[in-house]
Write an enzyme that holds these catalytic residues in place. Structure first.
Site, PDB file in Angstrom:
ATOM      1  N   LYS A  17       0.872  -1.175   0.000  1.00 43.36           N
ATOM      2  CA  LYS A  17       0.000   0.000   0.000  1.00 43.36           C
ATOM      3  C   LYS A  17       0.909   1.226   0.000  1.00 43.36           C
ATOM      4  O   LYS A  17       1.491   1.582   1.016  1.00 43.36           O
ATOM      5  CB  LYS A  17      -0.898   0.002   1.246  1.00 43.36           C
ATOM      6  CG  LYS A  17      -1.885   1.155   1.298  1.00 43.36           C
ATOM      7  CD  LYS A  17      -3.022   0.967   0.299  1.00 43.36           C
ATOM      8  CE  LYS A  17      -4.094   2.041   0.464  1.00 43.36           C
ATOM      9  NZ  LYS A  17      -5.237   1.828  -0.460  1.00 43.36           N
ATOM     10  N   ALA A  52      -4.726   4.284  -4.183  1.00 37.40           N
ATOM     11  CA  ALA A  52      -5.680   5.050  -3.374  1.00 37.40           C
ATOM     12  C   ALA A  52      -6.689   5.680  -4.323  1.00 37.40           C
ATOM     13  O   ALA A  52      -6.321   6.460  -5.202  1.00 37.40           O
ATOM     14  CB  ALA A  52      -4.956   6.133  -2.570  1.00 37.40           C
ATOM     15  N   ALA A  83     -21.255  -8.596  -2.550  1.00 38.34           N
ATOM     16  CA  ALA A  83     -21.390  -7.642  -1.457  1.00 38.34           C
ATOM     17  C   ALA A  83     -21.366  -8.398  -0.137  1.00 38.34           C
ATOM     18  O   ALA A  83     -21.929  -9.493  -0.019  1.00 38.34           O
ATOM     19  CB  ALA A  83     -22.699  -6.869  -1.603  1.00 38.34           C
TER      20      ALA A  83
END
Length: 241
Positions: free
Chosen positions: A37, A112, A202
């Site tokens: 990240k 991001a 979901a």
């Protein structure tokens, strides 16, 4: 593909869960996986970030690296400026990914927000880091109304930069998809000129690590390690439009 960049058509659309699904699928068959990240925004120094979430969902040993963290929920360049902290540029991202790739089978680099979110004051983006490594970019998209436009724009931005698009994954497929979501299944490949490589249901992040690992291959196409059949999935849902 040793290094895979994961971006989205926007924010809060399931990039981290999709990345975790790829990691889980790869780890289950014996690959070593690293998660990178470059810039985590919107959380404090002691709060769990996306790297922690991927590790939690996977439930296996995973190398997780975070290069920078900023408290404001903004684009990394803006968040760094507001916090008075150094930015993370594409060279730093590419170097970190290359080092991880030297000792891991697969490196997943999660951006991001969207592809062209700025990481530094020079306007550098995740696309610049992917370009330095010549790595493919996987795009996560929402399912419903408006998805086609943002997906097509992201695909065009990748082509304009001569970057390879691995394909698109729907980040959160609803239990009861509406007509636009069902229709988009058939239209996304045509709009983006790239394949649809998966659909994560979901609520997947609420699964236990064992259940997540077992289910993950069924959400992803063989090109990214899974068993998901785009044609069969599309046929099921478009038959009720």
């Amino acid at each position: 593909m040793t290094v895979l960049f994961v971006t989205g058509t926007g924010t809060e659309i399931g990039k981290t869960v999709v990345t975790a699904a790829i990691a889980a699928t790869s780890l289950t068959v014996g690959f070593s996986v690293a998660y990178l990240k470059p810039a985590q925004t919107g959380i404090g120094p002691d709060e769990p970030g996306d790297a922690d979430e991927v590790s939690r969902l996977v439930g296996f040993e995973l190398t997780g690296v975070e290069l920078a963290r900023y408290p404001d929920p903004l684009a990394p360049a803006t968040a760094a400026r507001r916090a008075g902290l150094p930015t993370v540029g594409p060279a730093e991202i590419a170097e970190a990914a290359a080092k991880l790739a030297a000792v891991h089978d697969i490196v997943l680099v999660e951006g991001a927000g969207g592809l062209l979110v700025r990481f530094d004051e020079e306007g550098s983006t995740l696309a610049d880091a992917a370009k330095m490594l010549g790595s493919p970019v996987l795009v996560v998209t929402p399912a419903g109304l408006g998805a086609l436009n943002t997906a097509a724009l992201t695909a065009d931005a990748l082509r304009a930069r001569a970057l390879s698009c691995a394909g698109f994954v729907i980040g959160s497929w609803p239990d009861n998809p509406d007509m636009p979501a069902r229709s988009n299944l058939a239209d996304l490949p045509a709009y983006t000129r790239n394949p649809l490589l998966g659909a994560v249901p979901a609520g997947a992040s609420a699964l236990t690590p064992d259940a997540f690992r077992q289910a993950a291959p069924g959400w992803l196409a063989p090109r990214i390690g899974g068993l998901w059949d785009a044609d069969a999935f599309t046929a099921i849902w478009t038959s009720v439009i």
